[in-house]
Design an enzyme around this catalytic site. Structure first.
Site, mmCIF file in Angstrom:
data_model
loop_
_atom_site.group_PDB
_atom_site.id
_atom_site.type_symbol
_atom_site.label_atom_id
_atom_site.label_comp_id
_atom_site.label_asym_id
_atom_site.label_seq_id
_atom_site.Cartn_x
_atom_site.Cartn_y
_atom_site.Cartn_z
ATOM 1 N N HIS A 82 0.839 -1.195 0.000
ATOM 2 C CA HIS A 82 0.000 0.000 0.000
ATOM 3 C C HIS A 82 0.874 1.245 0.000
ATOM 4 O O HIS A 82 1.881 1.314 0.704
ATOM 5 C CB HIS A 82 -0.898 0.018 1.251
ATOM 6 C CG HIS A 82 -1.808 1.198 1.296
ATOM 7 N ND1 HIS A 82 -3.007 1.242 0.631
ATOM 8 C CD2 HIS A 82 -1.671 2.403 1.897
ATOM 9 C CE1 HIS A 82 -3.582 2.416 0.832
ATOM 10 N NE2 HIS A 82 -2.788 3.143 1.600
ATOM 11 N N ASP A 161 -14.989 2.648 7.862
ATOM 12 C CA ASP A 161 -13.923 3.558 7.422
ATOM 13 C C ASP A 161 -14.349 4.314 6.177
ATOM 14 O O ASP A 161 -14.092 5.508 6.039
ATOM 15 C CB ASP A 161 -12.621 2.796 7.132
ATOM 16 C CG ASP A 161 -11.622 3.716 6.437
ATOM 17 O OD1 ASP A 161 -11.150 4.655 7.103
ATOM 18 O OD2 ASP A 161 -11.367 3.534 5.237
ATOM 19 N N ARG A 168 -14.468 12.749 6.922
ATOM 20 C CA ARG A 168 -13.234 13.492 7.246
ATOM 21 C C ARG A 168 -12.789 14.346 6.074
ATOM 22 O O ARG A 168 -12.288 15.459 6.251
ATOM 23 C CB ARG A 168 -12.121 12.494 7.636
ATOM 24 C CG ARG A 168 -12.322 11.879 9.005
ATOM 25 C CD ARG A 168 -11.412 10.683 9.226
ATOM 26 N NE ARG A 168 -10.022 10.983 8.965
ATOM 27 C CZ ARG A 168 -9.153 10.158 8.363
ATOM 28 N NH1 ARG A 168 -9.534 8.951 7.971
ATOM 29 N NH2 ARG A 168 -7.923 10.522 8.167
ATOM 30 N N SER A 183 -7.303 4.321 9.496
ATOM 31 C CA SER A 183 -8.094 4.209 8.271
ATOM 32 C C SER A 183 -7.410 3.254 7.287
ATOM 33 O O SER A 183 -8.030 2.305 6.777
ATOM 34 C CB SER A 183 -8.246 5.612 7.657
ATOM 35 O OG SER A 183 -8.733 5.544 6.348
ATOM 36 N N LYS A 187 -8.454 -1.180 6.499
ATOM 37 C CA LYS A 187 -8.748 -1.774 5.185
ATOM 38 C C LYS A 187 -7.753 -2.892 4.863
ATOM 39 O O LYS A 187 -8.110 -3.928 4.327
ATOM 40 C CB LYS A 187 -8.667 -0.695 4.098
ATOM 41 C CG LYS A 187 -9.842 0.269 4.157
ATOM 42 C CD LYS A 187 -9.731 1.374 3.141
ATOM 43 C CE LYS A 187 -8.778 2.453 3.554
ATOM 44 N NZ LYS A 187 -9.200 3.809 3.484
HETATM 45 N N1 URA Z 1 -5.827 7.007 2.906
HETATM 46 C C1 URA Z 1 -6.796 6.386 3.594
HETATM 47 O O1 URA Z 1 -7.274 5.323 3.198
HETATM 48 N N2 URA Z 1 -7.242 6.958 4.718
HETATM 49 C C2 URA Z 1 -6.743 8.118 5.204
HETATM 50 O O2 URA Z 1 -7.174 8.571 6.228
HETATM 51 C C3 URA Z 1 -5.741 8.757 4.470
HETATM 52 C C4 URA Z 1 -5.298 8.156 3.318
#
Ligand code: URA
Length: 435
Positions: A82, A161, A168, A183, A187
């Site tokens: 990621h 999320d 957010r 966050s 995932k």
């Molecule tokens: N990427 C995400 O998935 N969440 C965040 O809060 C910031 C970047």
């Protein structure tokens, strides 16, 4: 429990218990806590912060708010990757076939981009017919058969999320370290891989502009991953200028293909080699860093990484011929040079501004419903440290609209800063964080 009391507690600097966080996330996901109360809570967290226990509780509550991928039918260690995102970041497109060609199973879930350029999924759609909207069964079968698959993140993965991140995004509460870490990791944990290699960006084009903050974010995510039983490693890499030379979806795919042929830009190739090394180590496919680097080099030289990309594209419905003939990728109608109006060494490139130029051409989303033009973007010919003579080309712009092209040319020139004396480019790899 009442949300009002929890907001007040956090506003006054209190520490939320695991039960309180679980209650808040479950009720919010179920639609029983309104956005205005959750916005107030996010702002309270933004200013008051969360400690390690609160961050773990939030991550786990969000990871468990929906489905979790079951990858047990795939033999061996499944590795995910990621990136916290940046301009010209096409890493997954070159890196995942490289690593899969070395024998590591890549089961990756990806999202679409919100700002700047598209996300990995958008970029991959430059291959006509390519889809990430595959079933979980297809995903597992493909990883077993060819070693790599990238699936679009379904609405059922960490849905709390998804809802919270969207909130957010419009309430100026994205850039809080604990909220970003929880966050992203919620995932990743729900996506089911055994090991996770994170590319945490730092600099003007990253969420975290300061190196110190990027290291802190990396430490937080590595701790969360390891606590959840996943081997997690983070590489902190430079995003103070665009990565590689291509910015824009199909252009980035073309650069990723060139990299798999051994003809990619130096910085991008180095990043793929570094992340690939840790993915091979995490996947148990290399004895040490030197061995990993040799294996990655070999799959580029013998063409097996490129072949892996072609098989991966074909397995997900895409036109694999474009891997060998990039003229088949989407092409813009106009290509124009942006020439420098002064002599000097490139001292700084406002990374976000280059991303905005691509966005203005149509290469990114202004709103979540915008349709991306995959063919547009920029190809940079000069990067930090390079000498430029007045009249020399700084970049080629690819566009489908002459008005947008003129606006972009003007904006682009303001993003480049020069010095009379030679300039040393920033170090690409800032460090590695592991348990
Ligand atoms: N990427 C995400 O998935 N969440 C965040 O809060 C910031 C970047």
């Amino acid at each position: 429990m009442r949300m009002y009391d929890l907001i007040m507690k956090k506003r006054n600097g209190g520490i939320l218990s695991k039960e309180e966080i679980e209650y808040m996330i479950a009720e919010y996901a179920a639609g029983r806590i309104p956005d205005y109360q959750m916005s107030a809570m996010m702002m309270a967290i933004y200013f008051r912060g969360m400690n390690a226990q609160e961050t773990v509780a939030l991550t786990m509550a969000m990871a468990h708010s929906g489905d979790r991928m079951d990858l047990s039918a795939i033999a061996g260690t499944k590795v995910d990757k990621h990136s916290t995102g940046g301009v010209g970041d096409k890493t997954s497109i070159a890196l995942t076939p490289m690593v899969a060609a070395c024998g590591v199973k890549i089961a990756k879930m990806s999202g679409r981009g919100l700002g700047h350029t598209g996300g990995t999924i958008d970029k991959l759609e430059s291959f006509a017919g390519f889809t990430t909207g595959i079933t979980a069964e297809h995903f597992v079968r493909q990883v077993n058969e060819i070693g790599v698959s990238i699936m679009g993140q379904t609405a059922d993965i960490a849905p709390a999320d998804k809802k919270l991140y969207a909130l957010r995004d419009v309430t100026a509460t994205v850039d809080n370290m604990s909220l970003i870490a929880s966050s992203i990791m919620s995932k990743k944990l729900a996506s089911g891989a055994d090991a996770i290699v994170l590319d945490v960006k730092t600099g003007s084009g990253a969420f975290m502009k300061e190196e110190e903050d990027s290291f802190a974010l990396a430490r937080e995510m590595v701790t969360l991953g390891n606590m959840a039983g996943r081997k997690t490693i983070a590489v902190i890499s430079d995003m103070d200028q665009p990565l590689g030379c291509a910015v824009g979806n199909a252009l980035e795919v073309e650069e990723a293909i060139a990299t798999l042929r051994g003809e990619g830009p130096e910085d991008f190739t180095k990043l793929c080699m570094t992340l690939g090394t840790y993915m091979l180590l995490a996947g148990g496919a290399a004895a040490d860093e030197e061995d990993a680097a040799k294996k990655l080099q070999r799959v580029i030289e013998d063409g097996s990484a490129l072949k892996k990309l072609a098989r991966f594209v074909q397995a997900q419905g895409g036109d694999a011929k474009a891997v060998y003939d990039t003229t088949l990728l989407p092409k813009a109608s106009v290509a124009e040079e942006i020439t420098s109006i002064q002599d000097g060494y490139v001292a700084k490139i406002d990374c976000d501004e280059i991303g905005i130029c691509s966005l203005m051409l149509g290469g990114g989303r202004e709103t979540k419903d915008s349709v991306i033009d995959l063919s547009v973007g920029l190809l940079l010919h000069k990067k930090v440290g390079d000498y430029v003579a007045a009249g020399e080309s700084l970049a080629t712009v690819y566009a489908n609209d002459s008005k947008k092209l003129a606006e972009v040319k003007e904006r682009f020139l303001k993003a480049y800063h020069f010095k009379a004396q030679p300039v040393l480019p920033a170090q690409l790899i800032k460090g590695v964080v592991q348990a």
